[in-house]
Enzyme design. Structure first.
Site, short mmCIF file in Angstrom:
data_model
loop_
_atom_site.label_atom_id
_atom_site.label_comp_id
_atom_site.label_asym_id
_atom_site.label_seq_id
_atom_site.Cartn_x
_atom_site.Cartn_y
_atom_site.Cartn_z
N LYS A 56 107.28 33.63 162.71
CA LYS A 56 107.57 32.27 162.84
C LYS A 56 107.68 31.78 164.39
O LYS A 56 107.59 30.72 164.66
CB LYS A 56 108.79 31.86 162.25
N ASP A 93 111.96 24.15 157.14
CA ASP A 93 113.17 24.70 156.90
C ASP A 93 114.30 23.84 157.13
O ASP A 93 115.48 23.77 156.48
CB ASP A 93 113.33 26.06 157.37
N TYR A 192 118.29 33.44 147.55
CA TYR A 192 118.06 33.02 146.21
C TYR A 192 117.73 34.19 145.08
O TYR A 192 117.42 33.90 143.86
CB TYR A 192 117.14 31.95 146.16
#
Length: 404
Positions: A56, A93, A192
């Protein structure tokens, strides 16, 4: 249009499935080694990308222009190749966590939020919260505010876990004790997998509103798809995709008295939904190396329950399966977390007179009425849904499918 996800070790990802539901473009997983990143980014193999760890920040020098959000956060998770061939970098995000926060009641100006972790995900969460006017405190293992200082933040109303602690395969780990935060009204976890981390299970047990990171994943993908295509996508698509993913990811767990037909019903459900099926008793036998009555006679119930818990701990980490449990799994409280972390639990009730006892040591040594009265409140505690005792296996399977 050629899109995809760029990372180093991608493994299984839900991104292709999510993007397929959002728009009509190809979406590929690009697992690229660090020494190959430069060559890949200068190639013509893609038109748009999502970017995940560890790249990133590494992609920043390749961007001719950054969105204001990407500039603010100092990292990029979305790349779009423009008509002149240059790359535009954005960070969706921010949008993803904004939606997760909004759907869980948000936060008011001046209220305190605790963010666990200090990495890139934490920076994104902190940025969103500060824009909402929240008083943000980031906790980490070192520095001014560590996890050991939790008790000094009893006025916190929100906790967000932005670390990988509790993520598969290290399910069950947690960083803080929610009992030290009496004013907390919401807990969010960016993880998740599992669907319910230990932190979320703790919040659920205390009646605190909570949710995992899947909505964030879907919402950031929606925003990225809008960047890829230049077309707006309604927020309602996020809810539809989220509902579909939750149904596909959650395990279907069957509990009930020995001999009530959990395995029969479970196999029917698995066949109907094209899911893997696991019989906990069969898994236990494989682990023991002998049949259950023999092990009971030699080692006793306590030793059996220990092995049973180990099996359920492993099975509960799976996703999208149908699992039939042993009749006495509810006698150990820790089994609830192992089953509930990724599953919805169905209790199949049957008339006691119809229950067989052959090959079932507890059923043979204890009157079924006494056994049932002991276990009934435990089944009620574990169960999300109760199946009526008059149903046939096929009808019970149909009822489970309709309840999902």
């Amino acid at each position: 249009m050629r899109c995809g996800l760029l990372g180093e070790h991608l493994g299984h990802s839900y991104s292709p499935q999510i993007h397929a539901a959002l728009a009509d473009y190809s979406y590929e997983l690009f697992a690229v080694a660090p020494d190959e990143l430069d060559t890949f980014l200068r190639s013509d193999r893609f038109d748009a990308l999502n970017v995940t760890i560890p790249y990133k920040r590494a992609v920043l020098p390749y961007c001719a222009e950054l969105s204001e959000t990407a500039k603010k956060l100092g990292n990029v998770n979305t790349l779009v190749r423009r008509k002149d061939g240059t790359l535009y970098g954005d960070n969706t995000d921010f949008d993803g966590f904004s939606w997760l926060l909004q759907r869980n009641g948000g936060i008011r100006p001046g209220e305190k939020a605790l963010v666990l972790g200090s990495g890139g995900a934490s920076q994104t969460v902190q940025c969103v919260l500060r824009e909402q006017g929240a008083k943000v405190v980031a906790l980490s293992r070192t520095g001014e505010n560590t996890y050991d200082t939790l008790a000094s933040h009893q006025d916190a109303v929100l906790v967000v876990n932005a670390t990988p602690v509790g993520m598969y395969p290290k399910n069950g780990a947690r960083l803080i004790d929610l009992d030290l935060l009496p004013n907390c009204r919401c807990v969010l976890d960016l993880i998740y997998n599992p669907a319910r981390t230990r932190l979320l299970l703790d919040a659920e047990e205390r009646g605190i509103r909570c949710e995992g990171g899947l909505p964030m994943l879907v919402a950031q993908a929606k925003r990225a798809a809008e960047r890829f295509t230049g077309k707006s996508i309604p927020d309602s698509r996020c809810e539809e995709i989220l509902c579909q993913l939750n149904q596909e990811m959650q395990n279907i767990i069957l509990i009930g008295m020995p001999g009530c037909g959990k395995t029969t019903v479970g196999k029917l459900v698995a066949q109907r939904l094209h899911r893997p099926f696991f019989d906990a008793d069969a898994e236990i036998v494989n682990r023991l190396g002998c049949d259950i009555p023999t092990f009971f006679a030699q080692e006793g119930e306590s030793a059996f329950r220990k092995v049973e818990t180990e099996v359920l701990k492993d099975l509960g980490k799976r996703s999208g399966c149908v699992i039939a449990t042993s009749g006495g799994c509810v006698t150990r409280e820790e089994n609830y977390a192992y089953l509930h972390q990724n599953g919805v639990i169905f209790w199949r009730k049957r008339d006691l007179s119809s229950l067989p006892t052959d090959g079932r040591p507890i059923s043979q040594s204890t009157a079924l009425t006494d056994l049932y009265e002991t276990r009934r409140p435990l089944y009620e505690h574990f169960a999300d849904h109760i199946l009526e005792p008059t149903t046939t296996p096929a009808a019970a399977a149909e009822q489970i499918i309709s309840l999902l």
